[in-house]
Design an enzyme around this catalytic site. Structure first.
Site, PDB file in Angstrom:
ATOM      1  CB  CYS A  46      -0.944  -0.012   1.205  1.00  0.00           C
ATOM      2  SG  CYS A  46      -0.103   0.180   2.788  1.00  0.00           S
ATOM      3  NE  ARG A  47       0.613   8.491   0.950  1.00  0.00           N
ATOM      4  CZ  ARG A  47       0.887   8.997   2.144  1.00  0.00           C
ATOM      5  NH1 ARG A  47       0.519   8.351   3.234  1.00  0.00           N
ATOM      6  NH2 ARG A  47       1.512  10.139   2.262  1.00  0.00           N
TER       7      ARG A  47
END
Length: 106
Positions: A66-67
């Protein structure tokens, strides 16, 4: 299992049963992806996200990012609870990724 970028790449490269799973939002996904990330599933979709997970082959090895690494860790936990055999979270996520980035259209 949490992996550093170096371990994630090393293990992924040798894994013939690997699937790269991007659990960021659509906007984040459209900004660029890790090469060969073939699945974009936004963890914020809640129940829809779980339904999408349930449709995946649980015998594959999933490399999840993810980020920042927080949502992907939660995604790995959810996947493990659903019976997935092998999930690997990218520590630091896309923010700390210093490898190649490609457009999702490539």
């Amino acid at each position: 299992m949490n992996l550093t970028q170096e371990d994630w790449i090393s293990q992924l490269t040798a894994d013939k049963n690997a699937v790269i799973l991007d659990v960021r939002t659509e906007d984040e996904y459209n900004e660029g992806i890790i090469p060969n990330a073939i699945i974009d599933m936004d963890i914020y979709e809640g129940h829809e996200f779980i339904e999408k997970l349930e449709a995946l082959d649980k015998t594959k090895n999933y490399y999840v990012y993810c980020r920042s690494g927080a949502r992907s860790a939660k995604a790995c936990d959810a996947m493990n609870n659903l019976g997935f055999e092998n999930t690997f979270n990218l520590l630091g996520g896309f923010l700390e990724w210093d490898g190649e980035v490609v457009s999702p259209e490539d």
